[in-house]
Design an enzyme around this catalytic site. Sequence first.
Site, PDB file in Angstrom:
ATOM      1  N   LYS A   1     -14.092  -0.730  -1.071  1.00 64.71           N
ATOM      2  CA  LYS A   1     -13.490  -0.164   0.374  1.00 64.71           C
ATOM      3  C   LYS A   1     -13.310   1.145   0.354  1.00 64.71           C
ATOM      4  CE  LYS A   1      -9.801  -1.377   3.818  1.00 64.71           C
ATOM      5  NZ  LYS A   1      -8.524  -2.297   3.846  1.00 64.71           N
TER       6      LYS A   1
ATOM      7  N   SER B   1      -8.869  -4.143   8.128  1.00 61.26           N
ATOM      8  CA  SER B   1      -9.422  -2.886   8.072  1.00 61.26           C
ATOM      9  C   SER B   1     -10.808  -2.880   6.911  1.00 61.26           C
ATOM     10  CB  SER B   1      -8.672  -1.765   7.602  1.00 61.26           C
ATOM     11  OG  SER B   1      -7.979  -2.136   6.269  1.00 61.26           O
TER      12      SER B   1
ATOM     13  N   SER C   1      -5.656  -7.507   6.396  1.00 61.40           N
ATOM     14  CA  SER C   1      -6.913  -6.593   6.221  1.00 61.40           C
ATOM     15  C   SER C   1      -7.860  -7.101   5.150  1.00 61.40           C
ATOM     16  CB  SER C   1      -6.621  -5.118   6.001  1.00 61.40           C
ATOM     17  OG  SER C   1      -6.151  -4.641   7.160  1.00 61.40           O
TER      18      SER C   1
END
Length: 528
Positions: free
Chosen positions: A129, A204, A228
Amino acid sequence: MALSRLEKAQTWLWKAVMGLLYGLFRLLSPRSPAVSRRLPAVSNPLLAVSAMQLAQKIRRREVSSVEVVQAYIDRIQEVNPLINAMVKDRFAAALQEAAQVDKLIEEETGGEEVLEDRLPLLGVPLSVKESFALQGMPNSTGVISRRGVLATVDAPPVALLKRAGAIPLGVTNTSELCMWSESHNHLYGITNNPYDLERIPGGSSGGEGSILAAAGSVIGIGSDIGGSIRMPCFFNGIFGHKTTPGVVSNENQYPPSSGRHEDYLSAGPMCRYAEDLLPMLSIMAGPNAHMLSLSTKVDLKKLRFFSIPHDGGSRFTSPVNKQLLQIQRKVVERLEADLGVKVQEVHLPGLRYSFQIWDTYMTLPDKEGKPPQAFVELMGEPGRPVWPLWELLKWMMGRSEHTMAAIGLALVEMSHASKPVPFFIQQNEKLRKEVEELLGTDGVLLYPTHPNMAPKHHHPLFRPFDFAYTGILNILGLPVTQCPLGLSEEGLPMGVQVVAGKLQDRLPLAVAVYLEKAFGGWRDPGAK
Protein backbone atom coordinates in the site's frame (compact mmCIF):
# COMPACT_ATOMS: atom_id res chain seq x y z
CA MET A 1 -35.87 12.83 24.90
CA ALA A 2 -33.04 15.35 24.53
CA LEU A 3 -30.74 12.66 23.23
CA SER A 4 -33.35 11.51 20.73
CA ARG A 5 -33.73 15.04 19.40
CA LEU A 6 -29.95 15.43 19.22
CA GLU A 7 -29.64 12.17 17.29
CA LYS A 8 -32.36 13.20 14.87
CA ALA A 9 -30.77 16.60 14.32
CA GLN A 10 -27.35 15.07 13.74
CA THR A 11 -28.78 12.50 11.36
CA TRP A 12 -30.64 15.12 9.36
CA LEU A 13 -27.56 17.35 9.18
CA TRP A 14 -25.19 14.58 8.06
CA LYS A 15 -27.59 13.27 5.45
CA ALA A 16 -28.44 16.76 4.18
CA VAL A 17 -24.80 17.78 3.80
CA MET A 18 -23.70 14.54 2.18
CA GLY A 19 -26.80 14.41 0.00
CA LEU A 20 -26.05 17.93 -1.24
CA LEU A 21 -22.40 17.10 -1.89
CA TYR A 22 -23.35 13.94 -3.73
CA GLY A 23 -25.87 15.82 -5.86
CA LEU A 24 -23.24 18.45 -6.70
CA PHE A 25 -20.75 15.73 -7.51
CA ARG A 26 -23.12 13.97 -9.90
CA LEU A 27 -24.10 17.28 -11.51
CA LEU A 28 -20.62 18.69 -11.99
CA SER A 29 -18.48 15.60 -12.55
CA PRO A 30 -17.70 14.66 -16.14
CA ARG A 31 -19.49 11.55 -17.29
CA SER A 32 -17.13 8.66 -17.93
CA PRO A 33 -17.96 6.21 -20.71
CA ALA A 34 -19.49 2.93 -19.67
CA VAL A 35 -16.90 0.27 -18.96
CA SER A 36 -17.79 -3.07 -20.46
CA ARG A 37 -14.41 -4.79 -20.57
CA ARG A 38 -13.69 -7.53 -18.08
CA LEU A 39 -10.48 -8.98 -16.79
CA PRO A 40 -8.87 -11.89 -18.64
CA ALA A 41 -8.89 -15.17 -16.76
CA VAL A 42 -5.75 -16.36 -14.98
CA SER A 43 -3.79 -18.58 -17.38
CA ASN A 44 -0.41 -19.05 -15.69
CA PRO A 45 -0.69 -21.74 -12.98
CA LEU A 46 1.96 -19.98 -10.89
CA LEU A 47 -0.60 -17.26 -10.21
CA ALA A 48 -2.95 -19.75 -8.53
CA VAL A 49 -0.55 -20.90 -5.82
CA SER A 50 -0.33 -19.55 -2.26
CA ALA A 51 2.73 -17.63 -1.10
CA MET A 52 3.80 -20.41 1.24
CA GLN A 53 3.57 -22.98 -1.56
CA LEU A 54 5.45 -20.68 -3.94
CA ALA A 55 8.22 -20.26 -1.39
CA GLN A 56 8.47 -24.01 -1.03
CA LYS A 57 8.64 -24.54 -4.79
CA ILE A 58 11.34 -21.89 -5.07
CA ARG A 59 13.40 -23.42 -2.25
CA ARG A 60 13.11 -26.85 -3.85
CA ARG A 61 14.14 -25.40 -7.23
CA GLU A 62 10.90 -26.61 -8.80
CA VAL A 63 10.54 -23.09 -10.14
CA SER A 64 12.85 -20.10 -10.07
CA SER A 65 12.06 -16.85 -8.32
CA VAL A 66 12.67 -15.06 -11.63
CA GLU A 67 9.93 -17.17 -13.24
CA VAL A 68 7.50 -16.37 -10.44
CA VAL A 69 8.26 -12.65 -10.38
CA GLN A 70 8.04 -12.45 -14.17
CA ALA A 71 4.68 -14.22 -14.12
CA TYR A 72 3.31 -11.60 -11.75
CA ILE A 73 4.82 -8.74 -13.74
CA ASP A 74 3.14 -10.10 -16.87
CA ARG A 75 -0.17 -10.32 -15.03
CA ILE A 76 0.09 -6.77 -13.68
CA GLN A 77 0.84 -5.45 -17.16
CA GLU A 78 -2.21 -7.35 -18.41
CA VAL A 79 -4.74 -6.20 -15.78
CA ASN A 80 -3.49 -2.89 -14.40
CA PRO A 81 -4.64 -0.83 -17.42
CA LEU A 82 -8.15 -1.99 -16.49
CA ILE A 83 -8.06 -1.65 -12.71
CA ASN A 84 -5.44 1.07 -12.06
CA ALA A 85 -4.36 -0.58 -8.81
CA MET A 86 -0.55 -0.44 -8.91
CA VAL A 87 0.50 3.20 -9.20
CA LYS A 88 4.29 2.75 -9.32
CA ASP A 89 6.21 -0.41 -10.09
CA ARG A 90 9.79 -1.50 -9.46
CA PHE A 91 9.84 -4.39 -11.94
CA ALA A 92 13.47 -4.08 -13.00
CA ALA A 93 14.70 -4.06 -9.40
CA ALA A 94 12.36 -6.94 -8.51
CA LEU A 95 13.78 -9.11 -11.31
CA GLN A 96 17.33 -8.36 -10.17
CA GLU A 97 16.41 -9.33 -6.61
CA ALA A 98 14.75 -12.52 -7.88
CA ALA A 99 17.95 -13.43 -9.75
CA GLN A 100 19.90 -12.92 -6.52
CA VAL A 101 17.45 -15.23 -4.74
CA ASP A 102 17.98 -17.95 -7.33
CA LYS A 103 21.74 -17.57 -6.97
CA LEU A 104 21.46 -17.80 -3.18
CA ILE A 105 19.44 -21.00 -3.42
CA GLU A 106 21.92 -22.47 -5.89
CA GLU A 107 24.78 -21.80 -3.49
CA GLU A 108 22.98 -22.78 -0.26
CA THR A 109 24.57 -25.79 1.41
CA GLY A 110 22.45 -25.93 4.56
CA GLY A 111 19.41 -27.46 2.89
CA GLU A 112 15.80 -26.42 2.39
CA GLU A 113 15.00 -26.40 6.11
CA VAL A 114 17.63 -23.75 6.83
CA LEU A 115 16.21 -21.48 4.13
CA GLU A 116 12.65 -22.04 5.31
CA ASP A 117 13.53 -21.12 8.87
CA ARG A 118 15.61 -18.06 7.96
CA LEU A 119 13.76 -16.80 4.85
CA PRO A 120 10.20 -18.19 4.87
CA LEU A 121 9.06 -15.93 1.98
CA LEU A 122 12.22 -16.22 -0.10
CA GLY A 123 11.57 -15.16 -3.70
CA VAL A 124 7.82 -14.49 -3.25
CA PRO A 125 6.31 -11.33 -4.86
CA LEU A 126 4.73 -8.71 -2.60
CA SER A 127 2.64 -5.58 -3.19
CA VAL A 128 2.61 -2.64 -0.76
CA LYS A 129 0.00 0.00 0.00
CA GLU A 130 1.45 3.37 -1.06
CA SER A 131 0.91 4.88 2.41
CA PHE A 132 3.66 2.58 3.75
CA ALA A 133 7.23 3.71 3.26
CA LEU A 134 8.97 1.46 0.72
CA GLN A 135 12.47 2.72 0.10
CA GLY A 136 12.81 4.60 -3.18
CA MET A 137 9.07 4.52 -3.91
CA PRO A 138 6.39 7.24 -3.71
CA ASN A 139 4.82 7.90 -0.31
CA SER A 140 2.23 10.55 -1.19
CA THR A 141 -1.07 8.88 -0.18
CA GLY A 142 -2.65 10.45 -3.23
CA VAL A 143 -1.95 14.09 -2.33
CA ILE A 144 -0.78 16.13 -5.33
CA SER A 145 1.38 18.43 -3.19
CA ARG A 146 3.34 15.31 -2.10
CA ARG A 147 3.85 13.97 -5.61
CA GLY A 148 7.64 14.26 -5.31
CA VAL A 149 7.95 12.56 -1.91
CA LEU A 150 9.95 9.34 -2.04
CA ALA A 151 10.44 7.04 0.94
CA THR A 152 14.00 6.90 2.23
CA VAL A 153 13.39 3.93 4.54
CA ASP A 154 11.09 0.92 4.78
CA ALA A 155 8.18 0.89 7.21
CA PRO A 156 8.92 -1.79 9.86
CA PRO A 157 6.41 -4.42 8.64
CA VAL A 158 7.61 -3.90 5.06
CA ALA A 159 11.22 -4.29 6.19
CA LEU A 160 10.35 -7.49 8.05
CA LEU A 161 8.63 -9.01 5.02
CA LYS A 162 11.61 -8.09 2.83
CA ARG A 163 13.95 -9.55 5.44
CA ALA A 164 11.93 -12.78 5.22
CA GLY A 165 12.72 -12.89 1.49
CA ALA A 166 9.66 -11.24 -0.08
CA ILE A 167 10.25 -9.14 -3.21
CA PRO A 168 8.17 -5.94 -3.58
CA LEU A 169 6.75 -5.38 -7.06
CA GLY A 170 5.44 -1.87 -6.45
CA VAL A 171 3.02 0.30 -4.50
CA THR A 172 -0.76 0.44 -4.80
CA ASN A 173 -3.41 3.14 -4.79
CA THR A 174 -5.28 4.53 -1.78
CA SER A 175 -8.01 7.01 -1.07
CA GLU A 176 -6.77 10.55 -0.54
CA LEU A 177 -4.97 10.56 2.83
CA CYS A 178 -6.38 7.10 3.56
CA MET A 179 -9.67 8.45 4.93
CA TRP A 180 -12.34 7.25 2.55
CA SER A 181 -13.94 4.00 1.44
CA GLU A 182 -13.10 4.51 -2.24
CA SER A 183 -9.54 4.50 -3.58
CA HIS A 184 -9.64 7.68 -5.60
CA ASN A 185 -7.34 10.70 -5.68
CA HIS A 186 -6.24 13.33 -8.19
CA LEU A 187 -2.63 12.17 -8.25
CA TYR A 188 -3.16 8.58 -9.41
CA GLY A 189 -6.82 8.47 -10.40
CA ILE A 190 -9.49 5.95 -9.50
CA THR A 191 -9.07 2.22 -8.90
CA ASN A 192 -11.62 -0.30 -10.20
CA ASN A 193 -13.00 -3.51 -8.75
CA PRO A 194 -11.80 -6.57 -10.74
CA TYR A 195 -15.24 -8.20 -10.57
CA ASP A 196 -17.01 -5.15 -12.01
CA LEU A 197 -14.93 -2.27 -13.32
CA GLU A 198 -17.76 0.19 -12.62
CA ARG A 199 -17.61 -0.58 -8.89
CA ILE A 200 -15.27 0.42 -6.10
CA PRO A 201 -12.54 -1.82 -4.66
CA GLY A 202 -12.95 -0.14 -1.26
CA GLY A 203 -10.54 1.99 0.67
CA SER A 204 -8.22 2.97 1.84
CA SER A 205 -6.27 -0.19 0.91
CA GLY A 206 -8.30 -0.48 -2.30
CA GLY A 207 -5.32 -0.73 -4.64
CA GLU A 208 -4.07 -3.68 -2.60
CA GLY A 209 -7.46 -5.36 -2.63
CA SER A 210 -7.84 -4.86 -6.37
CA ILE A 211 -4.36 -6.05 -7.44
CA LEU A 212 -4.56 -9.10 -5.17
CA ALA A 213 -8.02 -10.10 -6.37
CA ALA A 214 -6.92 -9.65 -9.99
CA ALA A 215 -4.04 -12.12 -9.33
CA GLY A 216 -1.47 -9.35 -9.85
CA SER A 217 0.01 -10.12 -6.46
CA VAL A 218 -0.11 -13.04 -4.05
CA ILE A 219 0.42 -11.22 -0.73
CA GLY A 220 0.14 -7.58 0.28
CA ILE A 221 0.16 -5.24 3.23
CA GLY A 222 -2.57 -2.85 4.33
CA SER A 223 -3.57 -0.62 7.23
CA ASP A 224 -6.92 -0.24 8.95
CA ILE A 225 -8.33 2.48 11.21
CA GLY A 226 -11.97 2.22 10.19
CA GLY A 227 -12.12 -0.83 7.92
CA SER A 228 -9.36 -0.01 5.43
CA ILE A 229 -8.17 -3.62 5.23
CA ARG A 230 -11.51 -5.35 5.71
CA MET A 231 -13.67 -3.38 3.27
CA PRO A 232 -11.26 -3.82 0.32
CA CYS A 233 -10.89 -7.51 1.18
CA PHE A 234 -14.67 -7.85 1.36
CA PHE A 235 -15.37 -5.97 -1.87
CA ASN A 236 -12.63 -7.90 -3.71
CA GLY A 237 -13.23 -11.39 -2.32
CA ILE A 238 -9.88 -11.94 -0.60
CA PHE A 239 -8.58 -12.50 2.93
CA GLY A 240 -7.30 -9.81 5.28
CA HIS A 241 -6.56 -9.42 8.94
CA LYS A 242 -6.89 -6.39 11.23
CA THR A 243 -4.40 -7.15 13.94
CA THR A 244 -4.85 -6.43 17.64
CA PRO A 245 -3.54 -2.83 17.94
CA GLY A 246 -0.01 -2.40 19.24
CA VAL A 247 1.35 -5.65 17.83
CA VAL A 248 2.46 -4.61 14.32
CA SER A 249 4.37 -1.32 14.13
CA ASN A 250 2.62 1.67 12.54
CA GLU A 251 5.82 3.67 12.06
CA ASN A 252 6.69 5.25 8.71
CA GLN A 253 3.16 5.41 7.38
CA TYR A 254 1.61 8.56 5.95
CA PRO A 255 -0.39 10.19 7.35
CA PRO A 256 1.23 9.53 10.74
CA SER A 257 -0.86 8.68 13.79
CA SER A 258 -1.93 11.55 16.03
CA GLY A 259 -4.37 11.98 18.90
CA ARG A 260 -5.49 8.51 19.94
CA HIS A 261 -5.26 7.07 16.43
CA GLU A 262 -2.40 4.75 17.40
CA ASP A 263 -4.88 2.90 19.65
CA TYR A 264 -7.16 2.14 16.69
CA LEU A 265 -4.81 1.82 13.70
CA SER A 266 -3.63 -1.68 12.74
CA ALA A 267 -1.36 -2.89 9.97
CA GLY A 268 -1.98 -6.39 8.71
CA PRO A 269 -1.70 -8.92 5.91
CA MET A 270 -3.90 -9.11 2.81
CA CYS A 271 -3.84 -12.16 0.53
CA ARG A 272 -5.80 -14.54 -1.67
CA TYR A 273 -5.11 -17.70 0.33
CA ALA A 274 -5.97 -18.17 4.00
CA GLU A 275 -2.89 -20.24 4.77
CA ASP A 276 -0.70 -17.16 4.12
CA LEU A 277 -2.32 -15.02 6.82
CA LEU A 278 -0.73 -16.53 9.92
CA PRO A 279 2.88 -16.77 8.67
CA MET A 280 2.64 -13.23 7.27
CA LEU A 281 1.36 -11.87 10.56
CA SER A 282 4.06 -13.75 12.45
CA ILE A 283 6.68 -12.04 10.29
CA MET A 284 5.08 -8.57 10.37
CA ALA A 285 4.72 -8.61 14.16
CA GLY A 286 8.48 -9.01 14.53
CA PRO A 287 9.53 -8.92 18.19
CA ASN A 288 5.88 -8.68 19.30
CA ALA A 289 4.84 -11.96 17.68
CA HIS A 290 5.03 -13.77 21.02
CA MET A 291 2.10 -11.66 22.25
CA LEU A 292 -0.25 -13.56 19.93
CA SER A 293 0.84 -17.18 20.61
CA LEU A 294 0.44 -17.89 16.91
CA SER A 295 2.16 -21.27 17.19
CA THR A 296 -0.55 -22.54 19.54
CA LYS A 297 -2.89 -24.84 17.62
CA VAL A 298 -6.58 -23.96 17.58
CA ASP A 299 -9.27 -26.63 17.98
CA LEU A 300 -12.34 -25.07 16.37
CA LYS A 301 -14.64 -27.55 18.11
CA LYS A 302 -13.65 -26.11 21.47
CA LEU A 303 -14.46 -22.52 20.57
CA ARG A 304 -17.66 -20.68 21.45
CA PHE A 305 -19.33 -19.12 18.38
CA PHE A 306 -21.66 -16.12 18.18
CA SER A 307 -23.40 -14.34 15.32
CA ILE A 308 -24.78 -10.81 15.04
CA PRO A 309 -26.76 -10.26 11.81
CA HIS A 310 -26.88 -6.42 11.86
CA ASP A 311 -26.20 -3.35 13.98
CA GLY A 312 -29.71 -3.11 15.38
CA GLY A 313 -31.00 -0.45 13.02
CA SER A 314 -28.75 2.60 13.11
CA ARG A 315 -30.13 5.65 11.31
CA PHE A 316 -26.68 6.18 9.82
CA THR A 317 -26.26 2.83 8.04
CA SER A 318 -28.09 1.01 5.27
CA PRO A 319 -30.02 -2.20 5.97
CA VAL A 320 -27.90 -5.29 5.45
CA ASN A 321 -28.42 -6.86 2.02
CA LYS A 322 -30.55 -10.02 2.13
CA GLN A 323 -27.89 -12.05 0.34
CA LEU A 324 -25.36 -11.14 3.02
CA LEU A 325 -27.80 -12.11 5.76
CA GLN A 326 -28.38 -15.42 4.00
CA ILE A 327 -24.69 -16.23 3.52
CA GLN A 328 -23.97 -15.48 7.19
CA ARG A 329 -26.77 -17.88 8.14
CA LYS A 330 -25.18 -20.49 5.87
CA VAL A 331 -21.89 -20.03 7.72
CA VAL A 332 -23.73 -20.63 10.99
CA GLU A 333 -25.33 -23.77 9.59
CA ARG A 334 -22.01 -25.13 8.27
CA LEU A 335 -20.24 -24.49 11.57
CA GLU A 336 -22.94 -26.29 13.49
CA ALA A 337 -23.08 -29.21 11.04
CA ASP A 338 -19.33 -29.66 10.55
CA LEU A 339 -18.02 -28.89 14.03
CA GLY A 340 -20.91 -29.89 16.22
CA VAL A 341 -20.93 -26.47 17.88
CA LYS A 342 -23.87 -24.25 18.74
CA VAL A 343 -23.70 -20.75 17.24
CA GLN A 344 -25.60 -18.34 19.45
CA GLU A 345 -27.23 -15.31 17.85
CA VAL A 346 -26.76 -12.24 20.03
CA HIS A 347 -27.75 -8.59 19.87
CA LEU A 348 -25.74 -5.74 21.36
CA PRO A 349 -27.82 -2.52 21.52
CA GLY A 350 -24.73 -0.32 21.59
CA LEU A 351 -23.86 -1.28 18.02
CA ARG A 352 -26.54 1.08 16.72
CA TYR A 353 -24.27 3.92 17.85
CA SER A 354 -21.24 2.51 15.99
CA PHE A 355 -20.66 5.52 13.78
CA GLN A 356 -21.10 8.06 16.56
CA ILE A 357 -18.71 6.11 18.80
CA TRP A 358 -16.08 5.85 16.06
CA ASP A 359 -16.43 9.52 15.19
CA THR A 360 -16.19 10.54 18.85
CA TYR A 361 -13.07 8.53 19.63
CA MET A 362 -11.27 9.56 16.45
CA THR A 363 -11.36 13.18 17.66
CA LEU A 364 -10.14 12.57 21.23
CA PRO A 365 -6.74 13.92 22.31
CA ASP A 366 -3.82 11.72 23.30
CA LYS A 367 -2.66 11.18 26.89
CA GLU A 368 -0.79 14.49 26.82
CA GLY A 369 -3.95 16.31 25.75
CA LYS A 370 -2.82 16.88 22.16
CA PRO A 371 -5.67 16.51 19.63
CA PRO A 372 -5.28 14.63 16.34
CA GLN A 373 -3.83 16.60 13.45
CA ALA A 374 -6.57 18.43 11.57
CA PHE A 375 -7.51 16.94 8.21
CA VAL A 376 -7.31 20.37 6.59
CA GLU A 377 -3.66 20.53 7.67
CA LEU A 378 -2.91 17.15 6.11
CA MET A 379 -4.63 18.21 2.89
CA GLY A 380 -2.42 21.29 2.69
CA GLU A 381 0.97 19.81 3.61
CA PRO A 382 3.70 20.75 3.10
CA GLY A 383 2.03 24.17 2.85
CA ARG A 384 -0.76 25.86 4.79
CA PRO A 385 -4.07 24.21 5.78
CA VAL A 386 -6.75 24.28 3.08
CA TRP A 387 -10.03 26.17 3.35
CA PRO A 388 -12.78 23.56 2.76
CA LEU A 389 -15.40 25.99 1.43
CA TRP A 390 -12.84 27.52 -0.95
CA GLU A 391 -11.84 24.02 -2.09
CA LEU A 392 -15.50 23.20 -2.69
CA LEU A 393 -15.87 26.27 -4.90
CA LYS A 394 -12.66 25.36 -6.74
CA TRP A 395 -13.93 21.80 -7.19
CA MET A 396 -17.16 23.13 -8.71
CA MET A 397 -15.00 24.94 -11.27
CA GLY A 398 -12.82 21.88 -11.84
CA ARG A 399 -9.79 23.55 -10.23
CA SER A 400 -9.36 21.73 -6.91
CA GLU A 401 -6.50 19.30 -6.38
CA HIS A 402 -8.62 17.37 -3.89
CA THR A 403 -11.42 14.82 -4.25
CA MET A 404 -14.98 15.52 -3.22
CA ALA A 405 -14.62 12.88 -0.49
CA ALA A 406 -11.67 14.72 1.07
CA ILE A 407 -13.39 18.09 0.78
CA GLY A 408 -16.55 16.64 2.32
CA LEU A 409 -14.58 15.20 5.23
CA ALA A 410 -12.92 18.58 5.80
CA LEU A 411 -16.36 20.24 5.85
CA VAL A 412 -17.63 17.65 8.32
CA GLU A 413 -14.58 18.31 10.51
CA MET A 414 -15.71 21.93 10.76
CA SER A 415 -19.03 20.80 12.25
CA HIS A 416 -17.52 18.78 15.09
CA ALA A 417 -18.45 19.90 18.58
CA SER A 418 -15.59 21.17 20.76
CA LYS A 419 -16.30 18.50 23.38
CA PRO A 420 -17.33 14.85 22.90
CA VAL A 421 -20.87 13.82 23.76
CA PRO A 422 -20.65 11.90 27.07
CA PHE A 423 -23.44 9.55 26.03
CA PHE A 424 -21.31 8.01 23.26
CA ILE A 425 -18.36 7.58 25.62
CA GLN A 426 -20.69 5.74 28.00
CA GLN A 427 -22.11 3.59 25.20
CA ASN A 428 -18.63 2.58 24.08
CA GLU A 429 -17.55 1.62 27.60
CA LYS A 430 -20.70 -0.45 28.03
CA LEU A 431 -20.25 -2.10 24.63
CA ARG A 432 -16.57 -2.81 25.30
CA LYS A 433 -17.42 -4.56 28.57
CA GLU A 434 -20.20 -6.60 26.95
CA VAL A 435 -17.96 -7.74 24.09
CA GLU A 436 -15.05 -8.63 26.36
CA GLU A 437 -17.33 -10.72 28.58
CA LEU A 438 -18.93 -12.35 25.54
CA LEU A 439 -15.73 -13.36 23.74
CA GLY A 440 -13.25 -13.98 26.55
CA THR A 441 -10.26 -15.96 25.27
CA ASP A 442 -12.21 -18.64 23.37
CA GLY A 443 -15.08 -16.80 21.70
CA VAL A 444 -15.51 -16.00 17.99
CA LEU A 445 -18.08 -13.61 16.57
CA LEU A 446 -19.51 -13.39 13.05
CA TYR A 447 -20.52 -9.87 12.00
CA PRO A 448 -21.28 -8.27 8.60
CA THR A 449 -18.46 -6.28 7.05
CA HIS A 450 -20.68 -3.82 5.20
CA PRO A 451 -24.40 -3.55 4.48
CA ASN A 452 -23.89 -4.13 0.73
CA MET A 453 -21.55 -5.70 -1.78
CA ALA A 454 -19.18 -3.37 -3.67
CA PRO A 455 -21.07 -0.15 -4.54
CA LYS A 456 -20.67 1.63 -7.85
CA HIS A 457 -18.09 4.39 -8.14
CA HIS A 458 -18.81 7.50 -6.02
CA HIS A 459 -21.93 5.97 -4.41
CA PRO A 460 -20.32 5.96 -0.93
CA LEU A 461 -20.67 9.76 -1.05
CA PHE A 462 -24.38 9.19 -0.61
CA ARG A 463 -24.06 6.54 2.13
CA PRO A 464 -20.82 7.62 3.84
CA PHE A 465 -21.38 5.96 7.20
CA ASP A 466 -21.85 2.32 6.18
CA PHE A 467 -18.22 1.73 7.18
CA ALA A 468 -19.44 1.79 10.80
CA TYR A 469 -19.74 -2.02 10.64
CA THR A 470 -15.95 -2.18 10.51
CA GLY A 471 -15.09 1.07 12.30
CA ILE A 472 -16.61 0.10 15.65
CA LEU A 473 -14.25 -2.88 15.90
CA ASN A 474 -11.26 -0.53 15.62
CA ILE A 475 -12.46 1.44 18.63
CA LEU A 476 -13.03 -1.80 20.55
CA GLY A 477 -9.47 -2.84 19.71
CA LEU A 478 -10.36 -6.35 18.56
CA PRO A 479 -8.59 -8.57 16.01
CA VAL A 480 -10.71 -9.32 12.95
CA THR A 481 -10.19 -11.58 9.94
CA GLN A 482 -12.10 -10.78 6.78
CA CYS A 483 -13.17 -13.95 4.94
CA PRO A 484 -14.63 -14.29 1.41
CA LEU A 485 -17.79 -16.40 1.02
CA GLY A 486 -18.33 -16.78 -2.70
CA LEU A 487 -20.15 -14.51 -5.16
CA SER A 488 -23.58 -12.89 -5.08
CA GLU A 489 -26.27 -13.19 -7.75
CA GLU A 490 -24.65 -10.16 -9.41
CA GLY A 491 -21.25 -11.85 -9.43
CA LEU A 492 -19.86 -9.68 -6.62
CA PRO A 493 -17.85 -11.02 -3.68
CA MET A 494 -19.57 -11.66 -0.37
CA GLY A 495 -17.94 -12.22 3.00
CA VAL A 496 -18.03 -11.87 6.77
CA GLN A 497 -15.92 -10.48 9.60
CA VAL A 498 -14.65 -13.04 12.11
CA VAL A 499 -13.92 -11.32 15.43
CA ALA A 500 -12.12 -12.49 18.57
CA GLY A 501 -10.96 -11.05 21.89
CA LYS A 502 -7.84 -8.94 22.21
CA LEU A 503 -4.60 -10.78 21.38
CA GLN A 504 -6.60 -13.85 20.29
CA ASP A 505 -5.73 -13.26 16.61
CA ARG A 506 -5.00 -16.95 16.04
CA LEU A 507 -8.71 -17.80 16.53
CA PRO A 508 -10.19 -15.91 13.54
CA LEU A 509 -7.13 -16.89 11.47
CA ALA A 510 -7.96 -20.56 12.10
CA VAL A 511 -11.62 -19.95 11.25
CA ALA A 512 -10.50 -18.34 7.98
CA VAL A 513 -8.72 -21.54 6.92
CA TYR A 514 -11.90 -23.49 7.68
CA LEU A 515 -14.15 -21.07 5.77
CA GLU A 516 -11.87 -21.18 2.74
CA LYS A 517 -12.35 -24.95 2.55
CA ALA A 518 -16.08 -24.70 3.21
CA PHE A 519 -16.93 -21.84 0.82
CA GLY A 520 -14.16 -21.92 -1.79
CA GLY A 521 -12.17 -18.81 -0.92
CA TRP A 522 -10.97 -16.47 -3.67
CA ARG A 523 -12.57 -16.74 -7.14
CA ASP A 524 -10.84 -15.70 -10.35
CA PRO A 525 -12.71 -12.54 -11.48
CA GLY A 526 -11.90 -13.34 -15.10
CA ALA A 527 -13.53 -16.77 -14.89
CA LYS A 528 -17.01 -15.60 -13.98
